[in-house]
Design an enzyme around this catalytic site. Sequence first.
Site, PDB file in Angstrom:
ATOM      1  N   GLU A 108       0.851  -1.209   0.000  1.00 23.99           N
ATOM      2  CA  GLU A 108       0.000   0.000   0.000  1.00 23.99           C
ATOM      3  C   GLU A 108       0.868   1.234   0.000  1.00 23.99           C
ATOM      4  O   GLU A 108       0.587   2.231  -0.643  1.00 23.99           O
ATOM      5  CB  GLU A 108      -0.906  -0.006   1.233  1.00 23.99           C
ATOM      6  N   GLU A 109       1.963   1.178   0.732  1.00 23.64           N
ATOM      7  CA  GLU A 109       2.831   2.358   0.887  1.00 23.64           C
ATOM      8  C   GLU A 109       3.481   2.779  -0.433  1.00 23.64           C
ATOM      9  O   GLU A 109       3.980   3.890  -0.551  1.00 23.64           O
ATOM     10  CB  GLU A 109       3.910   2.092   1.951  1.00 23.64           C
ATOM     11  N   ASP A 142      -6.936   1.970   8.197  1.00 27.29           N
ATOM     12  CA  ASP A 142      -5.521   2.297   8.010  1.00 27.29           C
ATOM     13  C   ASP A 142      -5.189   3.399   9.004  1.00 27.29           C
ATOM     14  O   ASP A 142      -5.636   4.537   8.867  1.00 27.29           O
ATOM     15  CB  ASP A 142      -5.292   2.779   6.567  1.00 27.29           C
ATOM     16  N   HIS A 196       5.444   7.091   9.509  1.00 28.65           N
ATOM     17  CA  HIS A 196       6.497   6.698   8.551  1.00 28.65           C
ATOM     18  C   HIS A 196       7.896   6.848   9.125  1.00 28.65           C
ATOM     19  O   HIS A 196       8.862   7.091   8.392  1.00 28.65           O
ATOM     20  CB  HIS A 196       6.356   7.475   7.236  1.00 28.65           C
TER      21      HIS A 196
HETATM   22  N1  DTR Z   1      -1.689   6.944   3.193  1.00 31.62           N
HETATM   23  C1  DTR Z   1      -1.775   6.243   4.451  1.00 31.62           C
HETATM   24  C2  DTR Z   1      -1.967   7.160   5.625  1.00 31.62           C
HETATM   25  C3  DTR Z   1      -3.030   8.136   5.449  1.00 31.62           C
HETATM   26  C4  DTR Z   1      -2.844   9.451   5.286  1.00 31.62           C
HETATM   27  N2  DTR Z   1      -4.078  10.032   5.205  1.00 31.62           N
HETATM   28  C5  DTR Z   1      -5.043   9.108   5.293  1.00 31.62           C
HETATM   29  C6  DTR Z   1      -6.418   9.201   5.269  1.00 31.62           C
HETATM   30  C7  DTR Z   1      -7.172   8.044   5.364  1.00 31.62           C
HETATM   31  C8  DTR Z   1      -6.520   6.813   5.487  1.00 31.62           C
HETATM   32  C9  DTR Z   1      -5.108   6.715   5.519  1.00 31.62           C
HETATM   33  C10 DTR Z   1      -4.405   7.897   5.431  1.00 31.62           C
HETATM   34  C11 DTR Z   1      -0.523   5.453   4.698  1.00 31.62           C
HETATM   35  O1  DTR Z   1       0.523   6.043   4.841  1.00 31.62           O
HETATM   36  O2  DTR Z   1      -0.610   4.221   4.801  1.00 31.62           O
HETATM   37 ZN    ZN Z   2       1.814   4.776   5.574  1.00 27.57          ZN
HETATM   38 ZN    ZN Z   3      -1.257   3.155   6.162  1.00 26.43          ZN
END
Ligand code: DTR
Ligand code: ZN
Ligand code: ZN
Length: 434
Positions: free
Chosen positions: A167-168, A196, A282
């Site tokens: 996913e990342e 998440d 992160h």
């Molecule tokens: N992109 C996700 C973390 C993340 C950032 N904003 C949101 C909003 C809704 C769900 C997840 C996220 C990650 O780093 O896995």
């Molecule tokens: Zn992440």
């Molecule tokens: Zn995440």
Amino acid sequence: MKLSAHRRALALAGTAVAALLAGAVPAATAEQATVAAPDIPVANVKQHLADLQSIASANGGNRAHGRTGYKASIDFVKAKLDAAGFTTTVQQFTYNGSTGYNLIADWPGGDPNQVVMAGSHLDSVTSGPGINDNGSGSAAILETALAVSRSGYQPTKHLRFGWWGAEELGLVGSKYYVNNLPATERAKFSGYLNFDMIGSPNPGYFVYDDDPVIEQTFKNYFAGIGVPTEIETEGDGRSDHASFKNVGIPVGGLFTGASRVKTSAQVQKWGGTATAFDRCYHSSCDTTSNINDTALDRNSDAVAHAIWTLSGTTTQPPGTVFENTADVSIPDNGSAVTSAVTVTGRTGNAPSNLPVAVNIVHTYIGDLQVQLVAPDGTAYTLKAYGTGGSADNINTTYTVNASSEVANGTWLLRVQDNAAVDTGYINSFKLTFP
Ligand code: DTR
Ligand code: ZN
Ligand code: ZN
Ligand code: CA
């Protein structure tokens, strides 16, 4: 005390017939009741996080795509689901020259044309163990799945759980899964719920503003526990629900915040500090100490509430009794004997609080060892030899944590008289499934 010749003859006859009579005595099931979601023990969720932390620590400090820590995470989750009676599938894909993995777990039963799915990405970034991002979501849906099994829940709709890879790197695993779903399969989805980051150390309580029914289901839960929520505004496209939304599947989910800063108004609403919701987002400090237990607990319970509610509360044949009333003579100071019941019609595993009703006629119960033997041969000692002294008879309902045992199959009550003179017989043996 020796049995009378007449009683003894009956008992011996009973022994021979017992095996033939083994089987359920179906009870009249009580009125069909609806089923509410169970509480999800946050201690269990935290244990999963501790296990994921250990995996990261043993694999270079992370659980990232293409690294050994990720595959170890997949294997860890899969083993628990297999043991709980789920049908699991590991889907492989390749990205950036490395093999990635999605884990899909189906709960047997429910309408296959109405699928309710909960998902979380299991991968971390390379810079840390990813306990909040996203061990928190992964552990919460894992424990919810295990709760489905423990309770023997039989939803109207079909339940499916997913743990996504990469996913990342851009929602790679969930996109691969959706893209490989035939249109006919996509059409069967009632909804996809995404989790998440749901344990952030300085948490907010955000609900995705996508499908209105799913959104309201989550809002109702939090309103029920007096916790205010806000709409997640940065979520679109930021996690795996986007893969499902892009093909028209209704989506929703929960989020407790990442690197954005909590406003003073939000501090007033939720407590905490006007700093990042997750200052370790992160980063290498996204460890098991980077979790707010209250947020993790509330969100885990919200996951269960949504799963139970959206899969359609349905009937569960409470009080289904499986009983064997054939007398089985117990040889004095001799070999073990058994009384059997055959459990049928259940899905998944037995419950963690399985009532085992035992009635044994005997004049010195201290002579007896009494065990429950599960269909796979696992023995659970109900009463140890040497306990109970000179008392007469056993008429007790024991409670056994049989949650690691598949419910259907032949269960045995095994009894052995280990001392001379006094003797007796098994009068009845009964299992009651909730
Ligand atoms: N992109 C996700 C973390 C993340 C950032 N904003 C949101 C909003 C809704 C769900 C997840 C996220 C990650 O780093 O896995
Ligand atoms: Zn992440
Ligand atoms: Zn995440
Ligand atoms: Ca709980």
